[in-house]
Design an enzyme around this catalytic site. Structure first.
Site, PDB file in Angstrom:
ATOM      1  N   LYS A 347       0.917  -1.220   0.219  1.00  0.00           N
ATOM      2  CA  LYS A 347       0.035   0.039  -0.131  1.00  0.00           C
ATOM      3  C   LYS A 347       0.775   1.234  -0.139  1.00  0.00           C
ATOM      4  O   LYS A 347       1.716   1.294   0.657  1.00  0.00           O
ATOM      5  CB  LYS A 347      -0.870  -0.014   1.215  1.00  0.00           C
ATOM      6  N   ASP A 438     -13.448   2.743  10.343  1.00  0.00           N
ATOM      7  CA  ASP A 438     -13.781   2.490   8.783  1.00  0.00           C
ATOM      8  C   ASP A 438     -14.062   1.034   8.509  1.00  0.00           C
ATOM      9  O   ASP A 438     -13.741   0.485   7.711  1.00  0.00           O
ATOM     10  CB  ASP A 438     -12.657   2.964   7.847  1.00  0.00           C
TER      11      ASP A 438
END
Ligand SMILES: *[C@@H]1O[C@H](CO)[C@@H](O)[C@H](O)[C@H]1NC(C)=O
Ligand SMILES: *[C@@H]1O[C@H](CO)[C@@H](O)[C@H](O)[C@H]1NC(C)=O
Ligand SMILES: *[C@@H]1O[C@H](CO)[C@@H](O)[C@H](O)[C@H]1NC(C)=O
Ligand SMILES: *[C@@H]1O[C@H](CO)[C@@H](O)[C@H](O)[C@H]1NC(C)=O
Ligand SMILES: *[C@@H]1O[C@H](CO)[C@@H](O)[C@H](O)[C@H]1NC(C)=O
Ligand SMILES: *[C@@H]1O[C@H](CO)[C@@H](O)[C@H](O)[C@H]1NC(C)=O
Ligand SMILES: *[C@@H]1O[C@H](CO)[C@@H](O)[C@H](O)[C@H]1NC(C)=O
Ligand SMILES: *[C@@H]1O[C@H](CO)[C@@H](O)[C@H](O)[C@H]1NC(C)=O
Length: 606
Positions: A347, A438
């Site tokens: 990422k 989230d």
């Protein structure tokens, strides 16, 4: 008097042996567990005393148990991560305890620890000398059936099963939240252990029986972890002083190297900042200097985990992803790559987004995506995190993608339990608590065995009950109190988890074409009594679940958990601990009815 006590204990023993199914027979190959009675996994602790000469520092013990130093220091009441330990200094080692099927007759309860064989190691020596009898060589042999004990090769990975136990549901109801693994020493009595851990003799006997021999692991039931009294760091006996001096020199060198690194990175930062400021002209905003401070403190925090994670070179990652080829994008800025033939997810993010690294170094749990390493690319102020790659992609694509294979209800239930376990861990077992912020189906990834892991801690926040004006998150999942008042608490994750349960039950998207949230729809339709609920559920449930034979009661139970989790008042939502147990109970309900041959259709038709 003594005789009387023994008599009493013997009676107790017989009483518990016959009346309580919890006392499972002791066996050198390990301690049995029963999935009917306790959760499939839990977080627990082992009591461990540092012994010389190779275990008198925290780093070697944390390496041995594959945890970070703060994870031992916090529960053990240690103030320093670097000072030497004194012989017999007491520590609590965190363990992820699971119930494992090793042979058809028994399931054993243990924490899997990876150990790499070194020169002259035998299963016996490692079990007794390094792990201090928290496991036995017989158990190591049982758990590693393919490894030949008399022919170990250096560098070979072997699983050492560290004995542990998860509390049963009855025990949890009686406020027994942990069963601490403790190796019974020849000088111990049950009474001495009870007073040491703030437990009671009867409750220890209840769990372990009275037939305890030296070096057996006993499980001490406690409601919370006792505080360990630690010697003050200056109290070092004289025969240790030379050791200490060597340590200090080593430390000085270490600190020196770190210092130079810190200065280099800080300089780099200062340089970048000045360049940036020049570019932006006269923008002398305060937030920028704050950003700078954050950067430096991040380096200080991250340096703590440098020893636990691999630090990759930018070139390595570039090569792994064919120069960040678009075709290898998994999602957003996450790339699939191969490093030394091993598949991983990489990422890419801006340097200041590296908060995730700070959080991830604190967590270590089977239901959280594992971080393998990271890379800091100084040329572009980017930061890369390298994670394990999960073969089966996100829950979102399984539920809403054009995947022809649909998830069975049992599978969905297992996924729900996995997510709940992961959330329970970050809410209850990290210090300070972590709020993910989230939680959504696209952040739930599935491994080769379809076990779920929570990913993307990019928005996570450690420390709780904060209030923020910067609202982030995903529509359809965020809790109303967070949108309206910016209140951050673990209960906002509970809310989002409730929305995932709705997705699992209904197979619907969390926001429909008209932009209406799924949870609002549930608020409107599911109010009233049980009968009504069952009726409503028929229209709500995913067709894929209706097609298979499964218990509608089980689906109903999950729906009730979802509704409770979506309560408007955050304080009235259940905690993840409650949810995990409610879900496990649902899982059982499912089995029972399934075995009776009841099907969803039949029940719904009734
Ligand atoms: C321990 O359990 C195993 C089966 O899991 C059995 O083969 C063995 O005989 C048992 N040992 C003792 C001492 O009861
Ligand atoms: C678990 O419960 C099921 C039914 O409730 C029963 O058939 C099974 O034997 C139990 N297993 C154990 C190991 O007790
Ligand atoms: C062991 O656990 C498995 C599930 O992992 C279960 O199917 C089996 O019945 C259990 N065996 C015993 C003896 O409890
Ligand atoms: C143990 O380590 C090896 C290699 O480092 C890895 O492949 C394996 O998955 C690890 N096992 C566990 C249970 O963590
Ligand atoms: C572990 O048990 C053995 C006996 O089985 C004993 O000799 C040894 O001292 C124990 N090790 C520790 C560290 O207590
Ligand atoms: C011992 O292990 C090595 C490599 O793992 C293998 O080549 C050798 O044949 C083994 N020897 C015996 C006696 O099993
Ligand atoms: C921790 O250890 C210190 C001694 O080093 C002791 O005074 C204190 O009471 C212990 N407990 C806590 C919670 O700090
Ligand atoms: C150091 O600690 C021990 C107990 O661990 C104590 O007996 C001893 O008196 C202490 N020494 C000093 C100088 O405080």
């Amino acid at each position: 008097m003594k005789l009387l006590t023994i008599f009493f204990l013997l009676h107790l023993h017989i009483f518990f042996q016959t009346s309580s199914p919890q006392t499972l027979p002791r066996n050198t190959t390990g301690y049995a567990c029963n999935l009917n009675q306790s959760a499939p996994s839990c977080q627990t602790y082992a009591f461990f005393q540092a012994m010389g000469p190779n275990q008198l520092d925290l780093a070697s013990i944390s390496d041995l148990f594959s945890v970070s130093r703060p994870m031992i220091a916090k529960p053990s009441n240690l103030t320093s991560l670097t000072s030497t330990l004194v012989p017999n200094q007491a520590l609590f080692i965190p363990l992820t305890c699971t119930c494992n099927s090793v042979d058809p007759t028994r399931n054993l309860s243990y924490a899997k620890l990876n150990y790499t064989i070194k020169k002259d190691d035998t299963f016996y020596l490692v079990s007794t000398n390094l792990f201090h009898n928290l496991t036995t060589y017989q158990s190591v042999e049982t758990v590693n059936p393919t490894v030949v004990p008399v022919n170990l090769t250096i560098g070979q990975d072997v699983i050492f099963p560290i004995f542990c136990k998860c509390p049963t549901k009855t025990e949890l109801q009686n406020q027994v939240n942990y069963l601490i693994s403790y190796v019974f020493q020849p000088s111990d009595t049950i009474d001495s252990i009870a007073s040491r851990f703030g437990s009671t003799t009867t409750s220890i006997v209840e769990v372990n029986g009275v037939d305890i021999r030296p070096w057996d692991t006993v499980f001490v039931p406690v409601s919370r972890l006792p505080e360990l009294m630690q010697p003050s760091p200056t109290n070092v006996s004289s025969n240790q002083k030379s050791d200490k001096r060597r340590e200090v020199i080593g430390l000085a060198i270490g600190v020196g190297v770190c210092g130079v690194l810190l200065i280099l990175i800080s300089c780099f930062w200062a340089y970048r900042e000045s360049l940036w400021k020049k570019k932006m002209g006269k923008n002398e905003d305060d937030p920028e200097s704050k950003k700078f401070e954050v950067g430096v403190s991040l380096i200080a925090d991250v340096s703590d985990c440098l020893d636990k994670y691999k630090v990759y070179k930018f070139e390595e990652l570039k090569e792994a992803t064919d120069g960040f080829d678009e075709r290898l994008v998994i999602q957003g800025s996450v790339f699939k790559g191969y490093i030394n033939g091993k598949c991983c997810a990489i990422k890419k993010m801006k340097w200041n987004a590296c908060e995730e690294l700070k959080i991830l170094q604190k967590v270590n749990h089977g239901n959280l995506v594992m971080l393998e390493g990271f890379c800091i690319d100084s040329d572009y102020a980017n930061c890369y995190l390298v994670y394990e790659y999960l073969e089966n992609g996100s829950l979102y694509t399984w539920l809403h993608g054009n995947n022809t294979k649909r998830l069975s209800w049992r599978r969905r239930l297992r996924i729900a339990v996995d997510i709940a376990n992961g959330l329970q861990y970050i809410h209850e077992h990290t210090i300070p608590r972590v709020v993910h912020k989230d939680v959504k189906s696209s952040n739930i990834l599935l491994d080769a065995h379809m076990r779920a892991k929570i990913a993307n801690f990019g928005l996570a926040k450690s420390g709780c009950n904060a209030i923020t004006r910067h609202i982030v998150g995903t529509k359809g999942y965020v809790a109303p109190e967070y949108i309206s008042d910016g209140i951050v608490s673990t209960k906002m994750d509970v809310f989002s988890f409730g929305v995932i349960l709705l997705e699992l039950v209904s197979g619907k998207e969390v926001v429909n074409e008209e932009g209406k949230a799924l949870w609002v729809e549930v608020y409107e339709n599911f109010n009233g009594n049980d009968k009504n609920l069952k009726h409503e559920l028929k229209g709500f449930i995913d067709d894929a679940i209706l097609m298979e034979s499964c218990s509608i009661d089980s689906v109903m139970n999950v729906m009730l958990i979802a509704i409770a989790s979506l309560h408007r008042d955050p304080s009235r939502r259940p905690s993840m601990v409650d949810i995990v147990y409610a879900l496990c109970r649902t899982d059982e309900l499912f089995t029972d009815l399934y075995e009776d041959g009841l099907s969803t259709r039949q029940v719904i038709a009734r």
